[in-house]
Scaffold this active site. Structure first.
Site, mmCIF file in Angstrom:
data_model
loop_
_atom_site.group_PDB
_atom_site.id
_atom_site.type_symbol
_atom_site.label_atom_id
_atom_site.label_comp_id
_atom_site.label_asym_id
_atom_site.label_seq_id
_atom_site.Cartn_x
_atom_site.Cartn_y
_atom_site.Cartn_z
ATOM 1 N N ILE A 20 -3.522 19.091 24.167
ATOM 2 C CA ILE A 20 -4.735 18.873 23.384
ATOM 3 C C ILE A 20 -4.928 17.395 23.092
ATOM 4 O O ILE A 20 -6.045 16.874 23.138
ATOM 5 C CB ILE A 20 -4.680 19.695 22.082
ATOM 6 C CG1 ILE A 20 -4.804 21.194 22.402
ATOM 7 C CG2 ILE A 20 -5.781 19.270 21.120
ATOM 8 C CD1 ILE A 20 -4.581 22.093 21.200
ATOM 9 N N SER A 60 -4.761 25.096 12.669
ATOM 10 C CA SER A 60 -4.425 26.164 13.604
ATOM 11 C C SER A 60 -4.983 27.477 13.075
ATOM 12 O O SER A 60 -5.156 27.653 11.856
ATOM 13 C CB SER A 60 -2.904 26.277 13.750
ATOM 14 O OG SER A 60 -2.534 27.469 14.418
ATOM 15 N N ASP A 99 2.514 8.467 20.928
ATOM 16 C CA ASP A 99 3.292 9.631 21.321
ATOM 17 C C ASP A 99 4.780 9.311 21.239
ATOM 18 O O ASP A 99 5.206 8.167 21.448
ATOM 19 C CB ASP A 99 2.941 10.061 22.747
ATOM 20 C CG ASP A 99 3.241 11.526 23.012
ATOM 21 O OD1 ASP A 99 2.304 12.345 22.953
ATOM 22 O OD2 ASP A 99 4.419 11.851 23.260
ATOM 23 N N ASN A 102 -3.192 14.699 15.592
ATOM 24 C CA ASN A 102 -3.005 15.831 16.495
ATOM 25 C C ASN A 102 -1.564 16.310 16.571
ATOM 26 O O ASN A 102 -1.311 17.500 16.767
ATOM 27 C CB ASN A 102 -3.488 15.448 17.900
ATOM 28 C CG ASN A 102 -3.050 16.444 18.950
ATOM 29 O OD1 ASN A 102 -3.542 17.571 19.003
ATOM 30 N ND2 ASN A 102 -2.101 16.050 19.802
ATOM 31 N N LYS A 111 0.150 24.587 8.273
ATOM 32 C CA LYS A 111 -1.227 24.470 8.740
ATOM 33 C C LYS A 111 -2.212 24.872 7.644
ATOM 34 O O LYS A 111 -3.313 24.306 7.551
ATOM 35 C CB LYS A 111 -1.432 25.325 9.987
ATOM 36 C CG LYS A 111 -0.670 24.816 11.204
ATOM 37 C CD LYS A 111 -1.086 23.406 11.601
ATOM 38 C CE LYS A 111 -0.427 22.936 12.876
ATOM 39 N NZ LYS A 111 -0.873 21.588 13.305
ATOM 40 N N ASN A 140 -4.136 33.393 9.838
ATOM 41 C CA ASN A 140 -3.553 34.632 10.345
ATOM 42 C C ASN A 140 -2.294 34.998 9.564
ATOM 43 O O ASN A 140 -1.685 34.151 8.901
ATOM 44 C CB ASN A 140 -3.187 34.486 11.823
ATOM 45 C CG ASN A 140 -4.408 34.440 12.726
ATOM 46 O OD1 ASN A 140 -5.518 34.760 12.307
ATOM 47 N ND2 ASN A 140 -4.206 34.024 13.967
ATOM 48 N N THR A 155 -1.842 25.002 27.403
ATOM 49 C CA THR A 155 -1.123 23.741 27.452
ATOM 50 C C THR A 155 0.236 24.004 28.091
ATOM 51 O O THR A 155 0.621 25.160 28.325
ATOM 52 C CB THR A 155 -0.917 23.161 26.044
ATOM 53 O OG1 THR A 155 -0.128 24.085 25.273
ATOM 54 C CG2 THR A 155 -2.256 22.928 25.337
ATOM 55 N N TYR A 169 5.532 27.139 9.962
ATOM 56 C CA TYR A 169 4.411 26.574 10.715
ATOM 57 C C TYR A 169 3.081 26.987 10.092
ATOM 58 O O TYR A 169 2.196 26.148 9.864
ATOM 59 C CB TYR A 169 4.482 27.037 12.168
ATOM 60 C CG TYR A 169 3.362 26.524 13.035
ATOM 61 C CD1 TYR A 169 3.402 25.237 13.563
ATOM 62 C CD2 TYR A 169 2.261 27.328 13.338
ATOM 63 C CE1 TYR A 169 2.367 24.759 14.362
ATOM 64 C CE2 TYR A 169 1.231 26.861 14.134
ATOM 65 C CZ TYR A 169 1.284 25.574 14.648
ATOM 66 O OH TYR A 169 0.271 25.100 15.436
ATOM 67 N N ASP A 195 7.243 8.077 16.513
ATOM 68 C CA ASP A 195 7.820 9.280 15.924
ATOM 69 C C ASP A 195 7.197 9.418 14.546
ATOM 70 O O ASP A 195 7.512 8.644 13.636
ATOM 71 C CB ASP A 195 9.339 9.146 15.834
ATOM 72 C CG ASP A 195 10.013 10.354 15.192
ATOM 73 O OD1 ASP A 195 9.305 11.192 14.597
ATOM 74 O OD2 ASP A 195 11.258 10.448 15.261
#
Length: 258
Positions: free
Chosen positions: A23, A149, A42, A95, A166, A154, A197, A162, A68
């Site tokens: 992404i 996300s 990155d 991101n 989010k 959900n 991905t 995680y 990092d």
């Protein structure tokens, strides 16, 4: 009104964390194609250099920076490197992120692992916003885009760290919009569903894909450019009166395994 100007990013500088692959790479290519100078940040400098070279080959301006995001020195260094190369900061795409989605059983997950997920996903985004905002205000244009996300809303097993990180990003985004709005800086988030991905490819099987698509009205998984399009909307002048929002990009449904 000039319709082309609504998506024109010429003269703008964008930092994209995790910008080398998936992404993040899609976002780097999308914003570059619309005129922005891109800092590809990155953990993997070699991959970041490859993506930056790809953008330059296509006629864009790009710089790769090793970063990092769990290390504050790297975050401050990223901002300094951007200013040294391009002289300003206008767009921040937070991101980078990760976690043991589906592998976070509370029976085995450690406090350290839980904390690391928040450090990676939430704390780094907040800190980079703090570091970039003064420069966005000085430049007279600012847009911060956080990566959320579908997991933020959900409910699923073995994903508590995680998913909660989010969800924190969603609420952080809404609150930072109030903090930075008076400075002319917009803060929004994009919440992807399942996107093709390299990371997804490691676990995706035809059976899993069929299960995911059973609850997806647009009968396909996402592609990086689908998410990048939403990021472009928030980065560009077309969304100049939009802030504090979370845009779910998920094919109209959910890609769960139940």
């Amino acid at each position: 009104m000039n319709p082309a100007s609504l998506f024109d990013l010429k003269g703008k500088v964008a930092i994209i964390t995790g910008g080398a692959k998936g992404i993040g790479k899609g976002c780097s290519q999308m914003l570059s194609a619309h005129g922005a100078s891109i800092v590809v940040a990155d953990f993997n400098l070699e991959a970041a250099e490859e993506t930056a070279a790809l953008l330059r080959k296509a006629g864009g301006k790009a710089k790769a920076v090793a970063c990092d995001v769990t290390k504050d020195a790297d975050l401050t260094g990223l901002v300094a490197a951007t200013l040294a190369e391009f002289g300003q900061i206008n767009i921040l795409v937070n991101n980078v992120g990760g976690g043991g989605a589906g592998r976070e059983s509370p029976a085995t997950l450690t406090v350290e692992q839980f904390a690391h997920t928040f450090q990676l996903n939430v704390f780094s985004s907040w800190r980079l916003a703090q570091l970039c905002a003064p420069h966005m205000q000085d430049a007279g244009y600012g847009s911060i885009i956080n990566m959320s996300s579908m997991s933020s809303v959900n409910k699923s097993p073995a994903i508590s760290a995680y998913a909660s990180s989010k969800a924190a990003i969603n609420h952080m985004t809404a609150n930072l919009a109030f903090d930075y709005g008076p400075a002319g800086i917009r803060v929004n988030a994009v919440a992807p569903g399942a996107v093709r991905t390299d990371a997804l490819a490691t676990v995706l099987t035809p059976e899993i894909e069929r299960t995911m698509l059973a609850h997806t009205p647009l009968k396909r998984l996402g592609e990086p450019e689908d998410i990048a399009g939403a990021v472009l909307y928030f980065a560009a002048p077309i969304s100049k009166w939009v802030s504090g929002q979370v845009l779910f990009v998920n094919g109209g449904g959910v890609q769960t395994l139940d």
